[in-house]
Design an enzyme around this catalytic site. Structure first.
Site, PDB file in Angstrom:
ATOM      1  N   LYS A 186     -65.408  77.471 -22.615  1.00 13.82           N
ATOM      2  CA  LYS A 186     -66.495  78.327 -22.126  1.00 13.82           C
ATOM      3  C   LYS A 186     -67.844  77.730 -22.553  1.00 13.82           C
ATOM      4  O   LYS A 186     -67.893  76.803 -23.360  1.00 13.82           O
ATOM      5  CB  LYS A 186     -66.328  79.745 -22.679  1.00 13.82           C
ATOM      6  CG  LYS A 186     -65.084  80.449 -22.149  1.00 13.82           C
ATOM      7  CD  LYS A 186     -65.066  80.539 -20.647  1.00 13.82           C
ATOM      8  CE  LYS A 186     -63.821  81.180 -20.086  1.00 13.82           C
ATOM      9  NZ  LYS A 186     -62.601  80.363 -20.221  1.00 13.82           N
TER      10      LYS A 186
HETATM   11  C1  LIG Z   1     -63.087  84.988 -15.989  1.00 15.17           C
HETATM   12  C2  LIG Z   1     -62.207  84.887 -17.183  1.00 15.17           C
HETATM   13  N1  LIG Z   1     -61.789  86.010 -17.806  1.00 15.17           N
HETATM   14  C3  LIG Z   1     -60.999  85.960 -18.897  1.00 15.17           C
HETATM   15  C4  LIG Z   1     -60.578  84.750 -19.405  1.00 15.17           C
HETATM   16  C5  LIG Z   1     -59.642  84.732 -20.556  1.00 15.17           C
HETATM   17  O1  LIG Z   1     -60.212  84.218 -21.694  1.00 15.17           O
HETATM   18  P1  LIG Z   1     -59.327  83.678 -22.911  1.00 15.17           P
HETATM   19  O2  LIG Z   1     -58.860  82.309 -22.556  1.00 15.17           O
HETATM   20  O3  LIG Z   1     -60.313  83.671 -24.042  1.00 15.17           O
HETATM   21  O4  LIG Z   1     -58.233  84.652 -23.119  1.00 15.17           O
HETATM   22  C6  LIG Z   1     -60.986  83.557 -18.804  1.00 15.17           C
HETATM   23  C7  LIG Z   1     -60.546  82.258 -19.317  1.00 15.17           C
HETATM   24  O5  LIG Z   1     -60.618  81.238 -18.713  1.00 15.17           O
HETATM   25  C8  LIG Z   1     -61.820  83.616 -17.658  1.00 15.17           C
HETATM   26  O6  LIG Z   1     -62.219  82.515 -17.020  1.00 15.17           O
END
Ligand SMILES: Cc1ncc(COP(=O)(O)O)c(C=O)c1O
Length: 398
Positions: A186
């Site tokens: 991210k």
């Molecule tokens: C739009 C979105 N929501 C939620 C997530 C989930 O995040 P995490 O990998 O921290 O669980 C991601 C991860 O790529 C994402 O792109």
């Protein structure tokens, strides 16, 4: 999204603070900490930066979505409206609570189409969850109006758009609740982590307790704390929070570099009349972590993606055939492949996935190419990339 690209002394210093006193857990051990409360500090800095009363750090973005939903009392049999273009985490987080994901079309913003949302609302709808994909946002005014009229909770997933704003407000601070991922890919990273954002005191308390076994976090004796309701463990560690602290302080720097690189690429591609760019809702300012544009048709997009690959232009995607981000390839969801039995309500609620088509979304996703903007490119590299992209697209179109 490239927090991992610029990573150095500031992150090391914060992590070393934690390692030196040895308290890796975010709660308790007050006497040993030498004043270091990295998770708490990151929460305060997120609150300031993202202009929201409360931030609750948790172990991942996926956890943040489940916690946000649970905090608003959403669970078994409730319907949550989400877009067909997102990351698999969206439906995972909804289904973890026994709720039903209702997938609806996107529009040329590459996020939830307000008209499709309106049409999907039923008596069971408890939340609408726009996902601000690839650095830009949904039409939040339109969605907020729908949600207010229908008494439905608005939950923003701004995992892919930290640093973007809508009408001057940071994404994630506008809905009843906001969710962030701080995973390794991210714009800013904790390694692994996430956050729930809200201005609502009750939702905040719920998030705080629910993410730590229901602990009320009153007093200084963890063993004596009571549990107003059941919770789970979605805690972040101090080590992860320490990394995020250094990264958050660099968010403006990251966004500024992205904007500079994005602008060079966009200017070059603007000279191609067949290209249109994704719509950013009025009053929106992107985080510039992606440049997203549309070509005339799916076939051209596929050809351009292949030519980009052949020429070494990396980090560009057409999501039509993508396993993670678009409904077409979510076979495991459509076939309800779970390790454990699902409730009859969820099975019934997801039957629509066998037959429903998403022609409007296919139209946009099929023609879309989204290109990651990196922080580490030199000026010469960005110019060279812009030239290559322009030449490849022009040649493919002719
Ligand atoms: C739009 C979105 N929501 C939620 C997530 C989930 O995040 P995490 O990998 O921290 O669980 C991601 C991860 O790529 C994402 O792109």
């Amino acid at each position: 999204m490239p927090g991992f690209e610029l990573f150095g002394d500031a992150e090391r210093k914060e992590v070393n603070d934690v390692l030196e006193n040895g308290v890796l857990m975010r709660y308790g051990f007050d006497g040993m900490r030498n004043g270091h409360w990295k998770a708490r500090q990151l929460e305060q800095e997120l609150e300031n930066k993202l202009e929201v009363k409360h931030a609750q750090l948790v172990s991942s973005g996926t956890a943040a979505v489940s916690i946000a939903l649970a905090s608003a009392g959403i669970g078994a049999g409730d319907e949550v409206i989400m877009p067909v273009f997102t990351f698999v985490a969206s439906f995972e987080a909804i289904m973890m609570l026994g709720a039903i994901p209702v997938l609806v079309d996107i529009d040329d913003t590459l996020t939830l189409d307000p008209k499709a949302v309106k049409e999907a609302i039923t008596k069971k709808t408890k939340a609408v969850m726009p996902v601000h994909m690839c650095g830009s946002m949904a039409n939040l005014d339109a969605l907020q109006t729908i949600c207010r009229e229908q008494n439905i909770i608005l939950i923003e997933d701004s995992s892919q758009a930290t640093g973007a704003t809508y009408k001057g407000k940071p994404l994630g601070s506008i809905g009843d609740l906001g969710c962030l991922s701080l995973d390794y890919v991210k714009i800013i990273t904790c390694g692994e982590g996430g956050a729930v954002l809200t201005n609502n005191e009750t939702y905040y308390k719920h998030s705080d307790h629910f993410s730590d076994h229901g602990h009320d976090h009153i007093g200084t004796d963890r063993g004596a704390e009571t549990h107003p309701f059941l919770g789970y463990n979605f805690r972040i560690s101090e080590l992860n929070a320490a990394v995020g602290l250094a990264q958050l302080r660099r968010l403006d720097e990251f966004v500024a570099i992205q904007k500079k690189n994005y602008t060079v690429l966009r200017k070059a591609l603007s000279a191609i009349p067949e290209i249109t760019f994704r719509t950013v809702p009025e009053g929106g300012e992107e985080s510039y972590s992606f440049l997203s544009f549309f070509l005339p048709d799916l076939e051209t997009s596929r050809k351009v993606i292949q030519a980009f690959k052949d020429a070494g232009v990396d980090g560009c995607w057409n999501y039509y055939d993508n396993n993670w981000h678009y409904i077409r390839k979510w076979e495991h969801l459509k076939a309800l492949k779970t390790l454990y039995p699902l409730s009859a309500e969820v099975k019934e609620g997801l039957k629509y996935l066998q037959t429903k088509t998403f022609v409007q979304s296919d139209h946009y996703i099929g023609r879309n190419i989204s290109c990651l903007i990196k922080l580490s490119w030199t000026e010469a590299e960005v110019k060279e990339r812009a030239k290559k992209m322009f030449e490849i697209i022009s040649k493919t179109l002719n």
